[in-house]
Design an enzyme around this catalytic site. Structure first.
Site, PDB file in Angstrom:
ATOM      1  N   ASP A  94       2.550  -4.666   8.276  1.00 17.21           N
ATOM      2  CA  ASP A  94       3.984  -4.398   8.271  1.00 17.21           C
ATOM      3  C   ASP A  94       4.794  -5.682   8.198  1.00 17.21           C
ATOM      4  OD1 ASP A  94       4.145  -1.650   8.337  1.00 17.21           O
ATOM      5  OD2 ASP A  94       4.393  -1.509  10.503  1.00 17.21           O
ATOM      6  N   LYS A 123       3.818  -3.724   4.021  1.00 17.30           N
ATOM      7  CA  LYS A 123       4.587  -2.480   4.104  1.00 17.30           C
ATOM      8  C   LYS A 123       5.991  -2.771   4.589  1.00 17.30           C
ATOM      9  CE  LYS A 123       3.900   0.736   7.351  1.00 17.30           C
ATOM     10  NZ  LYS A 123       5.284   0.916   7.917  1.00 17.30           N
ATOM     11  N   GLU A 193       6.885   9.702   6.782  1.00 14.73           N
ATOM     12  CA  GLU A 193       6.792   9.950   8.223  1.00 14.73           C
ATOM     13  C   GLU A 193       7.806  10.988   8.683  1.00 14.73           C
ATOM     14  OE1 GLU A 193       6.795   7.668  12.570  1.00 14.73           O
ATOM     15  OE2 GLU A 193       6.803   6.492  10.714  1.00 14.73           O
TER      16      GLU A 193
END
Length: 276
Positions: A94, A123, A193
């Site tokens: 991330d 990400k 998500e």
């Protein structure tokens, strides 16, 4: 450095183009978060496809109330630990809060996560115009990018909490548009998500890049869970979309393998984990 257990099957390395090929073949992708070399080695031996060093470490490792305090130095450190436990499993890291606020900052942060940390892909969250500009810049500089839409934890204050996204017609339309935009910008993977399962399925079918769901139903091309949730270690109530795979099994490795098998067989997530 990773040492292959004698009883672990040898695998070809999972690659970024390989993930797209898995989608084309209809093969589900098993992803787990990871924060250290020991857990990484267990995921590798269990045949997990992708290890994600998430900024979720701020909450599950550091005990923070959100992911926002996690620093780039901490992400590089934990990514480097996980890299030492992997051989064939693909490693994604991330970009932490405010480390992709503009293309130059994102390039510098990504360079550290890849060169120092050993990540194969980075990400980042969101699908706005400026985020797509950052994605395009990273891809133009040979940095593979995984996008992240729906509930984006770095936007927790703007969203007013950790709430399901895309529930209204307008919100769903915006997520569809953003999914197309990040793919057009060059993202090679997309995390969806906490959104209605039907919406996640629609986005998955509309894109050529793989989608990875978490709390987004069973129609995504793969699934990701926080490893501590999977092992039943999360304090308090476990998220509804998760499952304790360690229960009834003798080891962490067996739990990881069971998760990967259930994802690939389409058994996870089941009806009890799906909302909306």
């Amino acid at each position: 450095m990773y040492v292959q257990p004698a009883d672990a099957p040898k695998r070809k390395p999972v690659t970024v183009p390989g993930l797209r090929a898995m989608k084309a073949r209809g093969e589900k992708i098993a992803v787990l978060t990871c924060y250290d070399a020991s857990f990484a080695a267990q995921m590798e031996a269990a045949g997990v496809d992708v290890a994600l060093v998430g900024d979720s470490l701020g909450m599950v490792v550091q005990g923070q109330s959100s992911t926002l305090p996690v620093t780039l130095d901490q992400m590089v450190y934990h990514t480097s630990l996980v890299a030492r436990g992997l051989a064939a499993t693909l490693l994604i890291a991330d970009l932490p809060f405010m480390q992709f606020r503009d293309p130059a900052t994102a390039l510098a942060a990504s360079a550290r996560l890849m060169a120092e940390g050993g990540a194969a892909m980075v990400k980042l969250e969101g699908g706005s115009d400026w985020t797509c500009e950052v994605i395009a810049t990273l891809v133009a500089h040979e940095v593979p990018v995984c996008a992240h839409l729906g509930l984006t934890p770095q936007s927790v204050h703007k969203m007013g909490g950790y709430r399901m996204q895309g529930k209204t017609d307008d919100a769903a339309a915006r997520l569809r548009e953003q999914a197309q935009a990040v793919a057009h910008a060059g993202a090679g993977l997309l995390v969806l998500e906490s959104m209605p399962a039907a919406l996640a399925g629609e986005i998955t079918r509309a894109l050529s890049i793989p989608t990875i769901g978490i709390g987004a139903g069973a129609e995504c091309d793969g699934q990701v869970l926080v490893c501590y949730d999977l092992l039943g270690l999360t304090p308090g109530r476990r998220p509804k979309f998760s499952k304790d795979f360690l229960a009834g099994r003798g080891s962490v490795r067996e739990a990881f393998a069971a998760y990967a098998e259930d994802v690939r067989a389409g058994r996870f997530p089941g009806p009890e984990q799906i909302a909306g």
